[in-house]
Design an enzyme around this catalytic site. Structure first.
Site, mmCIF file in Angstrom:
data_model
loop_
_atom_site.group_PDB
_atom_site.id
_atom_site.type_symbol
_atom_site.label_atom_id
_atom_site.label_comp_id
_atom_site.label_asym_id
_atom_site.label_seq_id
_atom_site.Cartn_x
_atom_site.Cartn_y
_atom_site.Cartn_z
ATOM 1 N N SER A 164 13.478 -5.183 -7.902
ATOM 2 C CA SER A 164 12.276 -4.558 -7.104
ATOM 3 C C SER A 164 11.336 -5.612 -6.938
ATOM 4 O O SER A 164 11.317 -6.480 -7.837
ATOM 5 C CB SER A 164 11.975 -3.801 -8.077
ATOM 6 O OG SER A 164 10.540 -2.988 -7.804
ATOM 7 N N LYS A 179 12.635 -3.990 -14.322
ATOM 8 C CA LYS A 179 13.529 -4.816 -13.408
ATOM 9 C C LYS A 179 13.202 -6.311 -13.461
ATOM 10 O O LYS A 179 14.019 -7.162 -13.143
ATOM 11 C CB LYS A 179 12.743 -4.257 -12.039
ATOM 12 C CG LYS A 179 13.188 -3.041 -11.704
ATOM 13 C CD LYS A 179 14.731 -3.118 -11.369
ATOM 14 C CE LYS A 179 15.261 -1.804 -10.671
ATOM 15 N NZ LYS A 179 16.717 -1.607 -10.566
ATOM 16 N N TYR A 187 9.013 0.900 -15.494
ATOM 17 C CA TYR A 187 10.181 0.535 -14.231
ATOM 18 C C TYR A 187 10.006 -0.646 -13.816
ATOM 19 O O TYR A 187 10.870 -1.755 -13.775
ATOM 20 C CB TYR A 187 9.593 1.312 -12.989
ATOM 21 C CG TYR A 187 10.717 1.038 -11.904
ATOM 22 C CD1 TYR A 187 11.850 1.261 -11.867
ATOM 23 C CD2 TYR A 187 9.842 0.292 -10.789
ATOM 24 C CE1 TYR A 187 12.561 0.907 -10.801
ATOM 25 C CE2 TYR A 187 10.724 -0.072 -9.560
ATOM 26 C CZ TYR A 187 12.242 0.268 -9.729
ATOM 27 O OH TYR A 187 12.841 -0.025 -8.541
#
Length: 278
Positions: free
Chosen positions: A155, A192, A188
């Site tokens: 990401s 990543k 999140y």
């Protein structure tokens, strides 16, 4: 043991929806034949429905697909899926580590506690991805192609360099005092960042085996990573400027096809038109 013949056998986790499905669509549109294992968790009917849609969208395609039930947060599910693929094919040509979780908003909605959201996010994006890759890597080494490929999906929010540089308003310093403003998507984002290390390590580990390893950052897409509330999540992301997931699917398909092979080593995170800082 069966064989997909000349078709490139490609396993995409989480391929029944979002970026995984868009990648499968992009490959079905190619003239080259692929046999895609449409990985999904929960109910196998989700993958079957996705395949039916692929066949409807591309009736003249040279590619084929079959469902594969796999939940990368479950050791048993990973083992069963591996046994199925090993027995039917004995190899894989492409693996796309697409399955992911973004559960930060589940805390604000009250569905999950912070610990549950963090643990489940890391379990899928880091632990599950590593254990899945570790299990399936031998099938890549048995690939029928000259250039098997292993693809991770990171990401743009994972870049520690951009965080340190304050390159986005989201990285502005917090005001003094307590309580602090909410930190957006930290579970999140950090997961990543952890995935980036896993991808870099696999690039090192498989370098002498001829497996090209990629870590791609497809951009802010209108995908639903959380759960069955994905439609609402996609609407929220569009409102924040997310682009259509098909753009990311085309990018991933280009990597599958080998169009970015010269970028596979040394390990890096690839955006569509540039390298993402670590």
């Amino acid at each position: 043991m069966n064989s997909a013949g000349p078709k490139c056998v490609t396993l995409i986790t989480g391929a029944n929806t979002g970026l995984g499905f868009e990648t499968a669509k992009a490959l079905f549109a190619r003239p080259e034949p692929y046999h895609i294992l449409v990985g999904c968790r929960g109910q196998i009917s989700r993958a079957e429905d996705a395949i039916e849609e692929l066949q409807h969208l591309f009736p003249g395609t040279a590619s084929t697909a079959q469902p594969l039930l796999i939940d990368i947060s479950s050791d048993k599910s990973i083992a069963l899926a591996f046994a199925e693929v090993q027995e039917e094919f004995g190899y894989l040509d492409i693996v796309v580590n697409n399955a992911g979780a973004d559960l930060d908003t589940a805390v604000s909605s009250g569905r999950l506690t912070k610990r549950e959201a963090w643990n489940q996010t890391w379990d899928v994006n880091v632990t599950g991805t590593q254990l899945f890759t570790e299990t399936f890597a031998p099938l890549l080494l048995a690939s029928k192609t000259q250039l098997p490929r292993l693809i991770f999906i990171t990401s743009g929010l994972s870049s520690i360099t951009e965080h340190a540089n304050g390159s986005s308003p989201r990285y502005a310093l917090a005001p003094a005092g307590w309580p602090k403003p909410d930190t957006l998507f930290l579970a999140y984002r950090s997961s990543k960042s952890g995935l980036n290390m896993i991808a870099a390590e696999w690039a090192r580990v498989l370098r002498n085996d001829g497996v090209k390893v990629f870590n791609i950052s497809p951009g802010f897409l209108d995908t639903g990573l959380g759960d069955d509330r994905a439609s609402a999540e996609r609407r929220e992301k569009r409102a924040l400027g997310a682009i259509d997931a098909s753009v990311g699917g085309e990018f991933c398909a280009n990597v599958v096809e080998g169009k970015l092979d010269e970028q596979s080593w040394p390990s890096k995170a690839l955006r569509k038109n540039t390298v993402q800082p670590w």
